[in-house]
Write a protein that holds these residues in place. Structure first.
Motif, PDB file in Angstrom:
ATOM      1  N   VAL A  42     -44.548  -7.786 -19.434  1.00  0.00           N
ATOM      2  CA  VAL A  42     -45.072  -9.099 -19.038  1.00  0.00           C
ATOM      3  C   VAL A  42     -44.338 -10.103 -19.915  1.00  0.00           C
ATOM      4  O   VAL A  42     -44.197  -9.864 -21.112  1.00  0.00           O
ATOM      5  N   HIS A  43     -43.834 -11.181 -19.349  1.00  0.00           N
ATOM      6  CA  HIS A  43     -43.247 -12.181 -20.244  1.00  0.00           C
ATOM      7  C   HIS A  43     -43.870 -13.558 -20.074  1.00  0.00           C
ATOM      8  O   HIS A  43     -44.496 -13.848 -19.053  1.00  0.00           O
ATOM      9  N   GLY A  44     -43.703 -14.374 -21.091  1.00  0.00           N
ATOM     10  CA  GLY A  44     -44.318 -15.696 -21.110  1.00  0.00           C
ATOM     11  C   GLY A  44     -43.387 -16.772 -20.582  1.00  0.00           C
ATOM     12  O   GLY A  44     -42.316 -16.483 -20.027  1.00  0.00           O
ATOM     13  N   GLY A  45     -43.804 -18.024 -20.770  1.00  0.00           N
ATOM     14  CA  GLY A  45     -43.072 -19.152 -20.203  1.00  0.00           C
ATOM     15  C   GLY A  45     -42.175 -19.880 -21.184  1.00  0.00           C
ATOM     16  O   GLY A  45     -41.134 -20.430 -20.808  1.00  0.00           O
ATOM     17  N   GLY A  46     -42.592 -19.898 -22.464  1.00  0.00           N
ATOM     18  CA  GLY A  46     -41.801 -20.556 -23.499  1.00  0.00           C
ATOM     19  C   GLY A  46     -41.296 -21.914 -23.081  1.00  0.00           C
ATOM     20  O   GLY A  46     -42.021 -22.699 -22.460  1.00  0.00           O
ATOM     21  N   VAL A 128     -41.792  -5.678 -14.090  1.00  0.00           N
ATOM     22  CA  VAL A 128     -41.675  -6.862 -14.944  1.00  0.00           C
ATOM     23  C   VAL A 128     -42.398  -8.016 -14.266  1.00  0.00           C
ATOM     24  O   VAL A 128     -42.074  -8.385 -13.132  1.00  0.00           O
ATOM     25  N   THR A 129     -43.397  -8.560 -14.933  1.00  0.00           N
ATOM     26  CA  THR A 129     -44.106  -9.712 -14.383  1.00  0.00           C
ATOM     27  C   THR A 129     -44.160 -10.814 -15.446  1.00  0.00           C
ATOM     28  O   THR A 129     -43.641 -10.659 -16.548  1.00  0.00           O
ATOM     29  N   PHE A 130     -44.807 -11.933 -15.115  1.00  0.00           N
ATOM     30  CA  PHE A 130     -44.754 -13.083 -16.029  1.00  0.00           C
ATOM     31  C   PHE A 130     -45.897 -14.065 -15.782  1.00  0.00           C
ATOM     32  O   PHE A 130     -46.493 -14.073 -14.697  1.00  0.00           O
TER      33      PHE A 130
END
Ligand code: IPE
Length: 250
Positions: A42-46, A128-130
């Motif tokens: 999972v990734h963030g937006g930064g 992979v999601t975000f």
């Protein structure tokens, strides 16, 4: 199975709009290659998603936000996601891109879909999601944080571990001396607020980590700049970071 959240502050330079930290991403991906266990990323937006969310005054509470703003935020998350996916492919990992619209309806996770993600992970792909801007219903939209996705997935999939890769060594008992808290057992630490972050920054991460550990899942906060620490956490080697020990009833 393990869940790994790549925080926006690690994969982007939060000081500068729309700036990916490609070297750091590359290093993380190279270390992920050493993990021989099904995993979900999972990734963030930064400085992508958060930059536009602040510009268009969009938050986690469902409301009638700017339609243009939602489109721009979503677009920017696709841009950032593409950088991550490219890095995976370049390093011979097989990502399976899953925008959260695939497993969320309004602000509720779709059980059947999330269980399917586990199957995808176990068949050799790396889902992979975000975090993203999402449709809520009744003309409302909202920001779904990647940290919230970690909680939804942890609850449904009960991973062996949930890891948050941060731009810090973990949680500090003392910000000045950077004295690290190695283990937290359900007590709530005090954290200074960060107003630049629409999803609540470190406060949100700690809240979600506590929720996940109460489900009986161990949660690790590790420094993503030293990405071998992610591997150490997974392989139970000398761990450096903060552990929220998984514990039920309290
Ligand atoms: C935020 O996701 C996504 C958007 C702002 C669109 P996160 O809340 O998980 O992002 P980071 O990790 O804090 O940057």
């Amino acid at each position: 199975m393990i869940l790994i959240k790549l925080g926006g502050s690690i994969i982007t330079n939060k000081e500068k709009p729309l700036s990916p930290r490609k070297k750091t991403i590359e290093n993380i991906v190279k270390n992920l290659k050493k993990i021989n266990e099904p995993m979900i990323i999972v990734h963030g937006g930064g400085s992508y998603g958060h930059y536009w969310s602040v510009k268009y005054d969009m938050h986690t509470k469902p409301r009638k936000y700017s339609v243009k703003g939602v489109s721009i935020i979503k677009n920017s998350m696709i841009d950032l996601n593409k950088i991550i996916l490219d890095s995976f492919l370049k390093n011979r990992l097989n990502p399976y891109c899953l925008p959260p619209t695939d497993f969320m309806t309004g602000n509720r996770p779709i059980l059947r879909k999330i269980k399917e993600i586990e199957k995808i992970a176990k068949s050799g792909f790396i889902p992979v999601t975000f975090g993203d801007a999402l449709w809520y219903g009744q003309n409302k939209t909202y920001i779904l944080s990647g940290d919230k996705i970690m909680t939804h997935f942890s609850k449904i999939l009960k991973p062996r571990l949930s890891i948050f890769a941060l731009n810090e060594d973990g949680l500090y008992a003392n910000l000045k001396t950077k004295e690290l808290i190695y283990e937290l057992k359900n007590e709530k630490p005090t954290i200074s607020k960060n107003t630049m972050d629409v999803t609540g920054g470190m406060t949100r991460k700690v809240e979600e980590a506590l929720k996940i550990s109460k489900m009986g899942v161990n949660v690790f906060f590790v420094n993503g700049n030293k990405s071998e620490r992610i591997v150490k956490a997974v392989k139970n080697r000398k761990f450096e970071g903060t552990l929220f020990r998984g514990k039920r009833n309290g």
